[in-house]
Design a protein around this motif. Structure first.
Motif, PDB file in Angstrom:
ATOM      1  N   LYS A 307     -62.029  18.959  19.073  1.00 20.55           N
ATOM      2  CA  LYS A 307     -62.644  19.878  20.028  1.00 20.55           C
ATOM      3  C   LYS A 307     -63.297  21.021  19.254  1.00 20.55           C
ATOM      4  CE  LYS A 307     -59.623  18.841  23.928  1.00 20.55           C
ATOM      5  NZ  LYS A 307     -58.425  19.264  24.690  1.00 20.55           N
ATOM      6  N   TRP A 308     -64.567  21.266  19.597  1.00 19.87           N
ATOM      7  CA  TRP A 308     -65.358  22.259  18.853  1.00 19.87           C
ATOM      8  C   TRP A 308     -66.221  23.039  19.847  1.00 19.87           C
ATOM      9  CZ3 TRP A 308     -69.810  20.849  14.970  1.00 19.87           C
ATOM     10  CH2 TRP A 308     -70.104  21.959  14.172  1.00 19.87           C
ATOM     11  N   ASN A 316     -59.577  22.305  15.064  1.00 21.61           N
ATOM     12  CA  ASN A 316     -58.510  21.802  15.919  1.00 21.61           C
ATOM     13  C   ASN A 316     -58.034  20.432  15.456  1.00 21.61           C
ATOM     14  OD1 ASN A 316     -58.310  23.946  17.880  1.00 21.61           O
ATOM     15  ND2 ASN A 316     -60.326  23.323  18.628  1.00 21.61           N
ATOM     16  N   PRO A 317     -56.882  19.969  15.966  1.00 15.49           N
ATOM     17  CA  PRO A 317     -56.409  18.624  15.621  1.00 15.49           C
ATOM     18  C   PRO A 317     -57.363  17.554  16.153  1.00 15.49           C
ATOM     19  CG  PRO A 317     -54.660  19.935  16.635  1.00 15.49           C
ATOM     20  CD  PRO A 317     -55.932  20.687  16.828  1.00 15.49           C
ATOM     21  N   ALA A 321     -59.216  10.870  22.511  1.00 12.51           N
ATOM     22  CA  ALA A 321     -60.282  10.529  23.449  1.00 12.51           C
ATOM     23  C   ALA A 321     -61.656  10.779  22.831  1.00 12.51           C
ATOM     24  CB  ALA A 321     -60.120  11.329  24.738  1.00 12.51           C
ATOM     25  N   LEU A 322     -61.786  11.866  22.084  1.00 11.88           N
ATOM     26  CA  LEU A 322     -63.047  12.119  21.387  1.00 11.88           C
ATOM     27  C   LEU A 322     -63.286  11.062  20.322  1.00 11.88           C
ATOM     28  CD1 LEU A 322     -63.048  16.009  20.943  1.00 11.88           C
ATOM     29  CD2 LEU A 322     -64.574  14.654  22.389  1.00 11.88           C
ATOM     30  N   GLU A 361     -61.425  18.002  30.948  1.00 12.36           N
ATOM     31  CA  GLU A 361     -60.263  17.326  31.535  1.00 12.36           C
ATOM     32  C   GLU A 361     -60.185  15.884  31.057  1.00 12.36           C
ATOM     33  OE1 GLU A 361     -59.243  19.395  35.781  1.00 12.36           O
ATOM     34  OE2 GLU A 361     -60.822  17.875  35.747  1.00 12.36           O
ATOM     35  N   ALA A 362     -61.341  15.239  30.937  1.00  8.71           N
ATOM     36  CA  ALA A 362     -61.371  13.816  30.565  1.00  8.71           C
ATOM     37  C   ALA A 362     -60.919  13.569  29.137  1.00  8.71           C
ATOM     38  CB  ALA A 362     -62.773  13.258  30.771  1.00  8.71           C
ATOM     39  N   ILE A 363     -60.968  14.600  28.289  1.00  8.92           N
ATOM     40  CA  ILE A 363     -60.526  14.427  26.901  1.00  8.92           C
ATOM     41  C   ILE A 363     -59.213  15.159  26.625  1.00  8.92           C
ATOM     42  CG2 ILE A 363     -62.872  14.084  26.034  1.00  8.92           C
ATOM     43  CD1 ILE A 363     -62.794  16.998  25.000  1.00  8.92           C
TER      44      ILE A 363
END
Length: 388
Positions: A307-308, A316-317, A321-322, A361-363
């Motif tokens: 997540k960026w 971030n870790p 999902a990404l 939300e989806a990720i």
């Protein structure tokens, strides 16, 4: 544009193991998430036979490779020396060990499903293995008798006591369907450090799928894109490679058929284990995976699969999902094209992670929901077209 225009970011929780961060973001299930497909198994499909073995018999089975301690599975060997020694002390004190679970395949080969740490410890102590045994330390009741001794140093009566110890083993018959077997494993997985989903799949799988996933995660391309994730202690690297394989082989429509990540990944494991079913596609899978990893590194650099959002600092870790959406999406592009549009793609991706709450939300939570899977793939595909 101001920071007030950006929704409050969802909390990011990193998974930990033994108080150490794993560099993988935890997946969250919400209370209102739709249930997975109901699977009312026929009890007649569950075939588990109870058998009794002596430890000598079990150790011989390990030596002649008729009982497998899940090769490549390092997570099962993380007990500290005192924990290992006290297990051996329990055997010497003739304290009954909890039941073990083995899974038998059609060739008669058995795999340890529940009790891997215990059997690995006993095998290391008695038969040496790679560590050439270990001395007992930190005992509670037998300090004066065996503290500091290795197996070879024990008096003959103590050695016989270990060899003659009887263990109760529940052996899951190979005729039990794979999905039923996986559910059994999840139900019995209640040890001190329970196995995660991929570790269970690893115990269930055959050498073929293990080899494919290991090769994928030990490529230089994967490790450059994930900051050296290969060989992950919780097998999150194998799960990410398996997710790529699953969506590459079956797509989002294939996912909709199962509507649950565990079932989808278990089916993919079975496909990879089937010599005839996936042979023609494995080379293509490996090539696409390498290409996806190179492209992800090219576009996102050290922020690949993380997540960026706008105005964020640090790194971030990795988000599963990404990983699955961007790796599958980027595998379809050529590096020269992506390099020209890199800034536009990054900007579009960061906008998604900053302003599109549905995408966030989806990720982040209930990521196995079919609607969320579809949305994140569709939104990612649009972002990958930025700058055209």
């Amino acid at each position: 544009m101001t920071t007030s225009d950006i929704p409050e970011p969802l909390k990011i929780t990193e998974e930990h193991f033994l108080d150490t961060g794993t560099d993988v973001e935890a997946e969250i299930e919400t209370e209102d998430a739709p249930p997975e497909i109901d699977r009312p198994w026929n009890p007649e499909q569950i075939r588990v036979n109870t058998k009794q073995f002596s430890l000598r018999n079990v150790l011989d089975m390990i030596e002649d490779e008729s009982l497998e301690l899940a090769p490549d599975f390092q997570r099962g060997r993380v007990w500290k020396p005192v924990q290992k020694s006290r297990l051996i002390e329990s055997v010497l004190l003739q304290i009954p060990l909890p039941a073990f679970y083995f899974a038998e395949d059609t060739d008669g080969l058995m795999r340890v499903v529940d009790g891997l740490q215990r059997l690995s410890t006993i095998h290391d102590f008695v038969r040496g293995g790679e560590k050439q045994g270990f001395p007992l330390k930190g005992l509670e009741y037998l300090q004066s008798a065996v503290e500091g001794k290795r197996f070879e140093d024990l008096p003959a009566p103590w050695k016989r006591r270990i060899y003659n110890t009887q263990i109760v083993t529940n052996v899951i018959d190979p005729t039990t369907p794979a999905d039923v077997m996986y559910d059994i494993f999840k139900r019995i997985n209640t040890g001190g450090t329970p196995l995660n989903a991929q570790e269970i799949r690893h115990c269930m799988s055959k050498d073929r799928s293990r080899r494919i996933l290991r090769e994928m995660t030990f490529t230089a391309e994967f490790n450059e894109a994930t900051n050296g994730m290969g060989g992950h202690i919780r097998m999150n690297d194998r799960e990410m490679a398996l997710r790529f394989a699953a969506f590459w082989l079956m797509g989002t429509e294939g996912y909709a058929k199962y509507a649950a990540m565990d079932s989808f990944l278990q089916r993919t494991t079975t496909v990879l284990d089937s010599a005839g079913e996936a042979d023609a596609r494995v080379d293509g899978l490996m090539s696409a995976f390498r290409k996806a990893m190179v492209n992800a590194r090219l576009v996102f650099g050290e922020q690949a699969f993380r997540k960026w959002p706008l105005y964020s600092t640090g790194r971030n870790p990795i988000n599963r999902a990404l990983f699955e959406t961007w790796s599958i999406t980027l595998a379809a592009y050529e590096a020269a094209d992506l390099e020209q549009r890199r800034e536009a793609i990054v900007a579009a991706a960061r906008q998604l992670m900053s302003r599109d709450y549905r995408y966030l939300e989806a990720i982040t939570s209930s990521t196995g929901d079919v609607r969320r899977v579809r949305y994140r793939f569709e939104a990612t595909a649009r972002a990958a077209e930025a700058g055209k």
